[in-house]
Enzyme design. Structure first.
Site, mmCIF file in Angstrom:
data_model
loop_
_atom_site.group_PDB
_atom_site.id
_atom_site.type_symbol
_atom_site.label_atom_id
_atom_site.label_comp_id
_atom_site.label_asym_id
_atom_site.label_seq_id
_atom_site.Cartn_x
_atom_site.Cartn_y
_atom_site.Cartn_z
ATOM 1 C CG HIS A 102 -1.918 -1.029 1.334
ATOM 2 N ND1 HIS A 102 -1.825 -2.062 2.229
ATOM 3 C CD2 HIS A 102 -3.068 -1.225 0.639
ATOM 4 C CE1 HIS A 102 -2.880 -2.854 2.095
ATOM 5 N NE2 HIS A 102 -3.645 -2.379 1.137
ATOM 6 C CD GLN A 132 -14.130 -4.735 -1.644
ATOM 7 O OE1 GLN A 132 -14.325 -3.540 -1.826
ATOM 8 N NE2 GLN A 132 -12.959 -5.300 -1.864
ATOM 9 C CE LYS A 157 -2.090 -10.532 -3.277
ATOM 10 N NZ LYS A 157 -3.542 -10.418 -3.250
ATOM 11 C CG ASP A 158 -6.090 -7.460 -5.309
ATOM 12 O OD1 ASP A 158 -6.196 -8.678 -5.118
ATOM 13 O OD2 ASP A 158 -5.837 -6.653 -4.398
HETATM 14 O O1 PAF Z 1 -8.168 -3.524 -3.146
HETATM 15 C C1 PAF Z 1 -8.832 -3.120 -2.169
HETATM 16 O O2 PAF Z 1 -8.314 -2.940 -1.068
HETATM 17 C C2 PAF Z 1 -10.319 -2.864 -2.339
HETATM 18 O O3 PAF Z 1 -10.895 -3.772 -3.210
HETATM 19 C C3 PAF Z 1 -10.644 -1.412 -2.749
HETATM 20 C C4 PAF Z 1 -10.083 -1.091 -4.125
HETATM 21 C C5 PAF Z 1 -10.071 -0.453 -1.729
HETATM 22 C C6 PAF Z 1 -12.147 -1.220 -2.811
HETATM 23 O O4 PAF Z 1 -12.756 -1.455 -1.577
#
Ligand code: PAF
Length: 277
Positions: A34, A58, A146-147
């Site tokens: 991050h 989510q 990563k995502d």
């Molecule tokens: O990757 C994440 O941490 C989450 O999916 C995000 C982009 C902050 C949305 O809640």
């Protein structure tokens, strides 16, 4: 660094920020990955906003929303030391006032890979990102490779809905043994943590096979499968070699190709990927 806890407060503060504004959306429990997004945002924008919001929409009904790791004090200290100007930390009630009825959905690419096991996940991600973009009005928003599917889906949404910002995808940060940094790594016990190195090892194998001239995607998937199956704690959810934009599975490797995995190591489900290009 200013901390804002309401959408109204964030909107007001946004008007006084020097432009361009970079946004780093997070769900907290931050790690070096991050912070690398914050550092990149810092180097490209006079104003950097980070959000911390564990987005309930989510998570599926059987997923880890309640137990998702949280440590706001530590997150704030890390964001401050990385040079964040504003942290937006709204409540769920403020983000999703009742009754709530409005969703943003990207089709097709959200049904593949992660979407196949987590059917409502991306609707939650695209909705919350749209809300964050509307509230914070960033010029650029930073996401981790990563995502990979998340970054592809958000990019698609921004293009398709003519949103006025640029999506920046930043490289995955890894531990010494190659494990991709993730807040969910904290769920791994010491034995699982050791076993988790198999994800990156198998991606390196894919990279090596391709570099040696292997073009048959299924043969590479099979080699990855065989390697992961040697690790007794690992349970494969999917192994994908797909087009890096449409996420359609490939028969023959065509570049750029996204090699991505979801593997359970014990209980925790881990993701990782590389792009062949
Ligand atoms: O990757 C994440 O941490 C989450 O999916 C995000 C982009 C902050 C949305 O809640």
């Amino acid at each position: 660094m200013q901390v804002v806890e309401t959408t109204a407060g964030m909107r007001k503060l946004r008007d006084g920020l020097a432009e361009p504004v970079g946004l780093v959306p997070t769900m907290g429990y931050l790690h070096e990955g991050h912070l690398s997004l914050v550092k990149q945002a810092r180097s490209e924008n006079p104003s950097v906003v980070a959000s911390i919001f564990v987005n309930p929409t989510q998570f599926g009904p059987k997923e880890d929303f309640e137990s998702y790791p949280r440590d706001t004090e530590r997150d704030l200290a890390m964001l401050e030391s990385a040079g964040t100007d504003v942290v937006f930390m709204p409540s769920a009630r403020d983000m999703y006032p009742e009754p709530y009825h409005t969703w943003v959905e990207v089709d097709t690419i959200t049904q593949r890979l992660e979407g196949a096991s987590r059917p409502t996940h991306f609707r939650g991600v695209t909705t919350v990102c749209t809300k964050l973009f509307n509230i914070i009005k960033p010029d650029k928003a930073y996401f981790g490779q990563k995502d990979a599917q998340q970054a592809i889906v958000i990019n698609r949404m921004v293009t398709d809905l003519n949103m006025n910002l640029k999506v920046v995808t930043c490289p995955t940060l890894r531990e010494d043994d190659g494990l991709a940094m993730s807040s969910r790594n904290t769920y791994l016990n010491p034995e699982e943590r050791k076993a988790a190195a198999i994800l990156y090892q198998s991606l390196c194998l894919a990279q090596q096979l391709w570099a040696e001239g292997e073009k048959d995607a299924e043969r590479i998937r099979q080699e990855i499968r065989t390697l992961i199956q040697k690790q007794p704690l690992a349970n494969i959810d999917y192994i994908s070699i797909a087009d890096n934009e449409t996420l359609e599975e490939l028969d023959e490797i065509r570049l750029p190709a996204l090699v991505s995995l979801a593997v359970k190591i014990g209980k925790p489900r881990l993701l990782d990927n590389i792009v062949l290009e």
